[in-house]
Motif scaffolding. Structure first.
Motif, PDB file in Angstrom:
ATOM      1  N   MET A  58      34.880  46.887  72.862  1.00 19.61           N
ATOM      2  CA  MET A  58      34.508  45.793  71.959  1.00 19.61           C
ATOM      3  C   MET A  58      35.752  45.151  71.350  1.00 19.61           C
ATOM      4  O   MET A  58      35.831  43.926  71.235  1.00 19.61           O
ATOM      5  CB  MET A  58      33.588  46.311  70.848  1.00 19.61           C
ATOM      6  CG  MET A  58      32.170  46.581  71.289  1.00 19.61           C
ATOM      7  SD  MET A  58      31.337  45.096  71.853  1.00 19.61           S
ATOM      8  CE  MET A  58      31.163  44.227  70.312  1.00 19.61           C
ATOM      9  N   GLU A  59      36.721  45.981  70.958  1.00 17.07           N
ATOM     10  CA  GLU A  59      37.966  45.440  70.410  1.00 17.07           C
ATOM     11  C   GLU A  59      38.692  44.610  71.454  1.00 17.07           C
ATOM     12  O   GLU A  59      39.234  43.552  71.138  1.00 17.07           O
ATOM     13  CB  GLU A  59      38.850  46.567  69.890  1.00 17.07           C
ATOM     14  CG  GLU A  59      38.341  47.200  68.614  1.00 17.07           C
ATOM     15  CD  GLU A  59      39.168  48.408  68.187  1.00 17.07           C
ATOM     16  OE1 GLU A  59      40.114  48.789  68.921  1.00 17.07           O
ATOM     17  OE2 GLU A  59      38.870  48.960  67.112  1.00 17.07           O
ATOM     18  N   ALA A  60      38.713  45.097  72.703  1.00 16.62           N
ATOM     19  CA  ALA A  60      39.355  44.341  73.781  1.00 16.62           C
ATOM     20  C   ALA A  60      38.622  43.020  74.007  1.00 16.62           C
ATOM     21  O   ALA A  60      39.257  41.966  74.181  1.00 16.62           O
ATOM     22  CB  ALA A  60      39.383  45.167  75.065  1.00 16.62           C
ATOM     23  N   LEU A  61      37.287  43.053  73.993  1.00 15.30           N
ATOM     24  CA  LEU A  61      36.514  41.824  74.176  1.00 15.30           C
ATOM     25  C   LEU A  61      36.743  40.850  73.024  1.00 15.30           C
ATOM     26  O   LEU A  61      36.868  39.640  73.243  1.00 15.30           O
ATOM     27  CB  LEU A  61      35.025  42.144  74.300  1.00 15.30           C
ATOM     28  CG  LEU A  61      34.578  42.784  75.617  1.00 15.30           C
ATOM     29  CD1 LEU A  61      33.109  43.169  75.547  1.00 15.30           C
ATOM     30  CD2 LEU A  61      34.823  41.836  76.782  1.00 15.30           C
ATOM     31  N   GLN A  62      36.815  41.391  71.810  1.00 14.36           N
ATOM     32  CA  GLN A  62      37.076  40.522  70.667  1.00 14.36           C
ATOM     33  C   GLN A  62      38.465  39.903  70.771  1.00 14.36           C
ATOM     34  O   GLN A  62      38.661  38.730  70.464  1.00 14.36           O
ATOM     35  CB  GLN A  62      36.932  41.298  69.357  1.00 14.36           C
ATOM     36  CG  GLN A  62      35.498  41.546  68.961  1.00 14.36           C
ATOM     37  CD  GLN A  62      35.387  42.322  67.655  1.00 14.36           C
ATOM     38  OE1 GLN A  62      36.364  42.920  67.199  1.00 14.36           O
ATOM     39  NE2 GLN A  62      34.199  42.311  67.076  1.00 14.36           N
ATOM     40  N   ALA A  63      39.440  40.694  71.218  1.00 10.99           N
ATOM     41  CA  ALA A  63      40.792  40.161  71.393  1.00 10.99           C
ATOM     42  C   ALA A  63      40.787  39.066  72.456  1.00 10.99           C
ATOM     43  O   ALA A  63      41.429  38.017  72.285  1.00 10.99           O
ATOM     44  CB  ALA A  63      41.761  41.278  71.772  1.00 10.99           C
ATOM     45  N   ASP A  64      40.067  39.303  73.571  1.00  4.74           N
ATOM     46  CA  ASP A  64      39.961  38.281  74.614  1.00  4.74           C
ATOM     47  C   ASP A  64      39.275  37.032  74.083  1.00  4.74           C
ATOM     48  O   ASP A  64      39.703  35.902  74.378  1.00  4.74           O
ATOM     49  CB  ASP A  64      39.191  38.828  75.825  1.00  4.74           C
ATOM     50  CG  ASP A  64      39.994  39.839  76.620  1.00  4.74           C
ATOM     51  OD1 ASP A  64      41.232  39.896  76.426  1.00  4.74           O
ATOM     52  OD2 ASP A  64      39.378  40.578  77.428  1.00  4.74           O
ATOM     53  N   GLN A  66      39.194  36.011  70.971  1.00  2.00           N
ATOM     54  CA  GLN A  66      40.117  35.334  70.064  1.00  2.00           C
ATOM     55  C   GLN A  66      41.172  34.562  70.858  1.00  2.00           C
ATOM     56  O   GLN A  66      41.531  33.436  70.508  1.00  2.00           O
ATOM     57  CB  GLN A  66      40.800  36.350  69.132  1.00  2.00           C
ATOM     58  CG  GLN A  66      39.878  36.969  68.116  1.00  2.00           C
ATOM     59  CD  GLN A  66      39.324  35.959  67.142  1.00  2.00           C
ATOM     60  OE1 GLN A  66      39.983  34.994  66.782  1.00  2.00           O
ATOM     61  NE2 GLN A  66      38.084  36.158  66.733  1.00  2.00           N
ATOM     62  N   LYS A  67      41.651  35.180  71.930  1.00  2.00           N
ATOM     63  CA  LYS A  67      42.650  34.514  72.773  1.00  2.00           C
ATOM     64  C   LYS A  67      42.056  33.263  73.402  1.00  2.00           C
ATOM     65  O   LYS A  67      42.687  32.199  73.407  1.00  2.00           O
ATOM     66  CB  LYS A  67      43.132  35.490  73.851  1.00  2.00           C
ATOM     67  CG  LYS A  67      44.208  34.943  74.744  1.00  2.00           C
ATOM     68  CD  LYS A  67      44.637  35.972  75.772  1.00  2.00           C
ATOM     69  CE  LYS A  67      45.650  35.411  76.733  1.00  2.00           C
ATOM     70  NZ  LYS A  67      45.984  36.374  77.791  1.00  2.00           N
ATOM     71  N   LEU A  68      40.841  33.379  73.952  1.00  2.00           N
ATOM     72  CA  LEU A  68      40.188  32.218  74.562  1.00  2.00           C
ATOM     73  C   LEU A  68      39.919  31.128  73.531  1.00  2.00           C
ATOM     74  O   LEU A  68      40.093  29.936  73.809  1.00  2.00           O
ATOM     75  CB  LEU A  68      38.875  32.641  75.232  1.00  2.00           C
ATOM     76  CG  LEU A  68      38.996  33.456  76.519  1.00  2.00           C
ATOM     77  CD1 LEU A  68      37.622  33.929  76.987  1.00  2.00           C
ATOM     78  CD2 LEU A  68      39.678  32.646  77.607  1.00  2.00           C
ATOM     79  N   LEU A  69      39.512  31.537  72.348  1.00  2.00           N
ATOM     80  CA  LEU A  69      39.256  30.579  71.287  1.00  2.00           C
ATOM     81  C   LEU A  69      40.539  29.860  70.888  1.00  2.00           C
ATOM     82  O   LEU A  69      40.540  28.636  70.697  1.00  2.00           O
ATOM     83  CB  LEU A  69      38.637  31.295  70.080  1.00  2.00           C
ATOM     84  CG  LEU A  69      38.157  30.426  68.928  1.00  2.00           C
ATOM     85  CD1 LEU A  69      37.090  29.463  69.402  1.00  2.00           C
ATOM     86  CD2 LEU A  69      37.601  31.307  67.818  1.00  2.00           C
ATOM     87  N   ALA A  70      41.635  30.600  70.791  1.00  2.00           N
ATOM     88  CA  ALA A  70      42.923  29.987  70.449  1.00  2.00           C
ATOM     89  C   ALA A  70      43.357  29.016  71.549  1.00  2.00           C
ATOM     90  O   ALA A  70      43.850  27.916  71.257  1.00  2.00           O
ATOM     91  CB  ALA A  70      43.975  31.069  70.237  1.00  2.00           C
ATOM     92  N   LEU A  74      43.899  25.031  71.172  1.00  2.00           N
ATOM     93  CA  LEU A  74      45.153  24.406  71.577  1.00  2.00           C
ATOM     94  C   LEU A  74      44.893  23.280  72.567  1.00  2.00           C
ATOM     95  O   LEU A  74      45.469  22.192  72.452  1.00  2.00           O
ATOM     96  CB  LEU A  74      46.086  25.467  72.177  1.00  2.00           C
ATOM     97  CG  LEU A  74      47.471  24.997  72.608  1.00  2.00           C
ATOM     98  CD1 LEU A  74      48.253  24.501  71.395  1.00  2.00           C
ATOM     99  CD2 LEU A  74      48.225  26.133  73.274  1.00  2.00           C
ATOM    100  N   GLU A  75      44.024  23.536  73.526  1.00  2.00           N
ATOM    101  CA  GLU A  75      43.690  22.509  74.514  1.00  2.00           C
ATOM    102  C   GLU A  75      43.015  21.314  73.842  1.00  2.00           C
ATOM    103  O   GLU A  75      43.307  20.162  74.153  1.00  2.00           O
ATOM    104  CB  GLU A  75      42.777  23.098  75.588  1.00  2.00           C
ATOM    105  CG  GLU A  75      42.520  22.160  76.745  1.00  2.00           C
ATOM    106  CD  GLU A  75      41.731  22.816  77.857  1.00  2.00           C
ATOM    107  OE1 GLU A  75      41.198  22.070  78.698  1.00  2.00           O
ATOM    108  OE2 GLU A  75      41.635  24.050  77.889  1.00  2.00           O
ATOM    109  N   ARG A  76      42.102  21.593  72.884  1.00  2.00           N
ATOM    110  CA  ARG A  76      41.445  20.511  72.152  1.00  2.00           C
ATOM    111  C   ARG A  76      42.474  19.679  71.400  1.00  2.00           C
ATOM    112  O   ARG A  76      42.437  18.442  71.436  1.00  2.00           O
ATOM    113  CB  ARG A  76      40.426  21.097  71.182  1.00  2.00           C
ATOM    114  CG  ARG A  76      39.693  20.014  70.367  1.00  2.00           C
ATOM    115  CD  ARG A  76      39.105  20.511  69.098  1.00  2.00           C
ATOM    116  NE  ARG A  76      40.179  21.014  68.241  1.00  2.00           N
ATOM    117  CZ  ARG A  76      39.990  21.776  67.205  1.00  2.00           C
ATOM    118  NH1 ARG A  76      38.795  22.185  66.886  1.00  2.00           N
ATOM    119  NH2 ARG A  76      41.003  22.186  66.470  1.00  2.00           N
ATOM    120  N   ASP A  77      43.427  20.356  70.735  1.00  2.00           N
ATOM    121  CA  ASP A  77      44.459  19.633  69.990  1.00  2.00           C
ATOM    122  C   ASP A  77      45.307  18.785  70.931  1.00  2.00           C
ATOM    123  O   ASP A  77      45.661  17.646  70.602  1.00  2.00           O
ATOM    124  CB  ASP A  77      45.339  20.609  69.212  1.00  2.00           C
ATOM    125  CG  ASP A  77      44.596  21.272  68.058  1.00  2.00           C
ATOM    126  OD1 ASP A  77      43.530  20.752  67.670  1.00  2.00           O
ATOM    127  OD2 ASP A  77      45.080  22.317  67.567  1.00  2.00           O
TER     128      ASP A  77
END
Length: 164
Positions: A58-64, A66-70, A74-77
């Protein structure tokens, strides 16, 4: 006090009964109870390991996530920045084109005014030349010897002629 202190026979038979019960429990009940406890301990340990493994996943999925969200942010910006730059470029291009067209129209208007001015000056010169020729012709027809008569005649012709 006899009630509180047991007799030797009672202690003997209680000890024998205890040993028989202990032997029977050791022979028939102790192994299944220990096996059940060991199985229970193993299943609890496996459940704890599975829970820890699930927690790490779950922590790994949350990290992934968060990374995808970031990355998405960034892509949106970047897309918004590119769109803003493109819009500014389009506005600047349109302004520049409008300024060029305006300058071109002003130059054409100035050229047209200059041409009209030249044409008007040429027409005035032609009219002045024709008027001069006409005055000279009339003066020559009249008496050339009398200067007063020539001057009066020239004044009269000038007053008759209207400049348009």
């Amino acid at each position: 006090m006899e009630l509180v202190t047991p007799g030797i026979g009672l202690i003997f038979w209680q000890t024998i009964t205890f040993l028989i019960v202990l032997f029977l429990l050791g022979k028939f009940a102790w192994k299944p109870i220990m096996n059940a406890l060991n199985d229970r301990e193993a299943s609890i340990e496996n459940a704890l390991r599975s829970a820890e493994k699930a927690k790490l996943e779950m922590e790994a999925l949350q990290a992934d996530n968060q990374k995808l969200l970031a990355e998405a942010r960034l892509e949106r910006d970047n897309i918004l920045k590119e769109a803003s730059v493109a819009a500014n470029n389009m506005v600047e291009s349109a302004k520049q084109k409008a300024n060029e067209e305006g300058a071109k129209m002003i130059a054409q208007a100035r050229e047209a005014i200059e041409n009209e001015k030249r044409a008007a000056i040429a027409e005035v010169k032609n009219m002045a030349g024709a008027l001069s020729v006409e005055i000279a012709e009339r003066i020559l027809r009249t008496e050339l010897s009398d200067p007063k008569a020539q001057q009066a005649l020239a004044q009269r012709y000038i007053s008759e002629v209207t400049l348009n």
